[in-house]
Design a protein around this motif. Structure first.
Motif, mmCIF file in Angstrom:
data_model
loop_
_atom_site.group_PDB
_atom_site.id
_atom_site.type_symbol
_atom_site.label_atom_id
_atom_site.label_comp_id
_atom_site.label_asym_id
_atom_site.label_seq_id
_atom_site.Cartn_x
_atom_site.Cartn_y
_atom_site.Cartn_z
ATOM 1 N N GLY A 172 -9.134 5.426 6.580
ATOM 2 C CA GLY A 172 -10.259 4.503 6.681
ATOM 3 C C GLY A 172 -10.890 4.149 5.353
ATOM 4 O O GLY A 172 -11.803 3.316 5.310
ATOM 5 N N ALA A 173 -10.411 4.775 4.264
ATOM 6 C CA ALA A 173 -11.007 4.494 2.960
ATOM 7 C C ALA A 173 -10.787 3.058 2.530
ATOM 8 O O ALA A 173 -11.619 2.490 1.807
ATOM 9 N N GLU A 174 -9.671 2.451 2.954
ATOM 10 C CA GLU A 174 -9.397 1.067 2.533
ATOM 11 C C GLU A 174 -10.446 0.107 3.074
ATOM 12 O O GLU A 174 -10.880 -0.825 2.379
ATOM 13 N N GLN A 175 -10.881 0.323 4.325
ATOM 14 C CA GLN A 175 -11.897 -0.547 4.914
ATOM 15 C C GLN A 175 -13.279 -0.246 4.324
ATOM 16 O O GLN A 175 -14.048 -1.153 4.010
ATOM 17 N N ALA A 176 -13.600 1.027 4.171
ATOM 18 C CA ALA A 176 -14.910 1.403 3.630
ATOM 19 C C ALA A 176 -15.060 0.990 2.175
ATOM 20 O O ALA A 176 -16.188 0.801 1.690
ATOM 21 N N SER A 177 -13.953 0.832 1.448
ATOM 22 C CA SER A 177 -14.036 0.454 0.040
ATOM 23 C C SER A 177 -14.615 -0.939 -0.157
ATOM 24 O O SER A 177 -15.096 -1.258 -1.247
ATOM 25 N N ASP A 231 -1.935 10.212 2.795
ATOM 26 C CA ASP A 231 -0.754 11.022 3.123
ATOM 27 C C ASP A 231 0.399 10.765 2.156
ATOM 28 O O ASP A 231 1.566 10.658 2.562
ATOM 29 N N GLY A 232 0.084 10.643 0.886
ATOM 30 C CA GLY A 232 1.115 10.468 -0.121
ATOM 31 C C GLY A 232 1.571 9.039 -0.326
ATOM 32 O O GLY A 232 2.252 8.747 -1.320
ATOM 33 N N ALA A 233 1.236 8.137 0.583
ATOM 34 C CA ALA A 233 1.592 6.722 0.434
ATOM 35 C C ALA A 233 0.471 5.998 -0.297
ATOM 36 O O ALA A 233 -0.716 6.265 -0.052
ATOM 37 N N VAL A 234 0.850 5.088 -1.199
ATOM 38 C CA VAL A 234 -0.125 4.359 -2.006
ATOM 39 C C VAL A 234 0.076 2.874 -1.799
ATOM 40 O O VAL A 234 1.203 2.376 -1.872
ATOM 41 N N ARG A 235 -1.019 2.155 -1.548
ATOM 42 C CA ARG A 235 -0.967 0.712 -1.302
ATOM 43 C C ARG A 235 -2.103 0.029 -2.049
ATOM 44 O O ARG A 235 -3.123 0.649 -2.349
ATOM 45 N N VAL A 236 -1.935 -1.262 -2.280
ATOM 46 C CA VAL A 236 -2.968 -2.075 -2.920
ATOM 47 C C VAL A 236 -3.733 -2.816 -1.830
ATOM 48 O O VAL A 236 -3.130 -3.374 -0.901
ATOM 49 N N VAL A 237 -5.076 -2.833 -1.937
ATOM 50 C CA VAL A 237 -5.904 -3.531 -0.952
ATOM 51 C C VAL A 237 -6.771 -4.560 -1.665
ATOM 52 O O VAL A 237 -7.052 -4.441 -2.868
ATOM 53 N N ASP A 238 -7.196 -5.584 -0.912
ATOM 54 C CA ASP A 238 -8.060 -6.614 -1.487
ATOM 55 C C ASP A 238 -9.523 -6.248 -1.285
ATOM 56 O O ASP A 238 -9.853 -5.140 -0.829
ATOM 57 N N ALA A 239 -10.416 -7.197 -1.604
ATOM 58 C CA ALA A 239 -11.854 -6.920 -1.553
ATOM 59 C C ALA A 239 -12.357 -6.693 -0.137
ATOM 60 O O ALA A 239 -13.441 -6.126 0.052
ATOM 61 N N GLN A 240 -11.601 -7.125 0.875
ATOM 62 C CA GLN A 240 -11.978 -6.890 2.265
ATOM 63 C C GLN A 240 -11.332 -5.628 2.830
ATOM 64 O O GLN A 240 -11.481 -5.328 4.015
#
Length: 284
Positions: free
Chosen positions: A194-199, A163-172
């Motif tokens: 849910g893409a952050e978790q599935a990544s 939704d236009g917001a961008v964040r950095v995620v770790d390997a988990q």
């Protein structure tokens, strides 16, 4: 005046000599000994007692009782030790990136010269583990003046857009608070709820195939169950909901045989395991 008999002759006993008073302004001879010596306490015993106090206090601090003593006695004892040289002078942070080190120091707000012996190490560890970059922390006090902080840092693995917001995620797939996405443009971009978790499953698989990794522009999480891989040349690879690893192995084999990734296709449909459909660019 009493007399004594010595050699048969009676002799008068000499009168005791009086010590002449010293003139005013002059010393009267040896000074009176300090009271602790009069009571049988030598200087060495006094220093030994003080040393014992210091030793016991240090043992208390090192074994984690310092916080309770500090609550009971205030900061007076800690300040006394600081006056003896037990004060913070150096902080070493191990296992953290420069950005992580800055975040840790900003959180702790330590000051050079502050009391050190009864510093609450558990409290510091809790503060450090509250920093977004840190997954685990260990804090060690090295007397007389050094604090060592060992951390296990969350390593950036992907940039997540929703939704236009961008964040950095770790390997988990956990968001790293305070991480600037603009500094990680080289990381894969994953898009969708849910893409952050599935990544956490997808990114390690993509890293195994350099030709695909270098052409990937974004990975879109579709319907909460599967991925569409968007390539930089505009092509799309539709992966299945199950068996992603097998699908990527098949894609790699096709690329080695036909240089598929260089052909400029519009779409490769791999949603059905038994068949692969390749749509050339420009076709209906």
């Amino acid at each position: 005046m009493p007399a004594v008999i010595r050699g048969g002759r009676r002799q008068a006993m000499p009168a005791p000599r009086r010590r002449a008073a010293a003139p005013r302004g002059q010393a009267r001879g040896p000074q009176t000994q300090p009271r602790f010596l009069e009571q049988g306490l030598t200087p060495s015993m006094a220093w030994a007692g003080a040393g014992s106090f210091v030793f016991v206090a240090l043992i208390i601090a090192l074994f984690g009782w310092g916080a309770e003593i500090g609550r009971a006695t205030g900061r007076a004892i800690d300040n006394q030790f600081a006056a003896m040289g037990f004060r913070l002078e150096q902080v070493h942070i191990q296992g953290a990136s420069p950005a992580g080190q800055r975040a840790i120091l900003d959180e702790l707000r330590l000051e050079r010269g502050q009391p050190f012996v009864f510093m609450d190490l558990d409290g510091l560890r809790t503060q450090i583990e509250g920093v977004g970059w840190v997954s685990q922390a260990r804090v060690v006090r090295l007397l007389p003046n050094t604090l060592v902080i060992e951390v296990a840092e969350r390593r950036p693995a992907a940039v997540w857009q929703l939704d236009g917001a961008v964040r950095v995620v770790d390997a988990q797939g956990t968001v790293i608070p305070g991480a600037d996405p603009g500094r990680f443009s080289e990381l894969p971009l994953v898009v969708g709820a849910g893409a952050e978790q599935a990544s956490a499953e997808l990114i390690p698989l993509i890293q195994r195939w350099p030709r695909l990794r270098d052409r990937l522009d974004a990975a879109v999480w579709v319907d909460g169950r599967r991925w569409n891989l968007l390539l930089r040349d505009g092509g799309v690879i539709q992966l299945p909901a199950d068996g992603i690893d097998a699908a990527l192995v098949q894609l790699e084999a096709m690329d080695q045989q036909e240089r598929l990734l260089d052909l400029g296709f519009a779409r490769v449909d791999m949603r059905v395991a038994e068949s692969v459909a390749v749509e050339p660019r420009g076709s209906a």
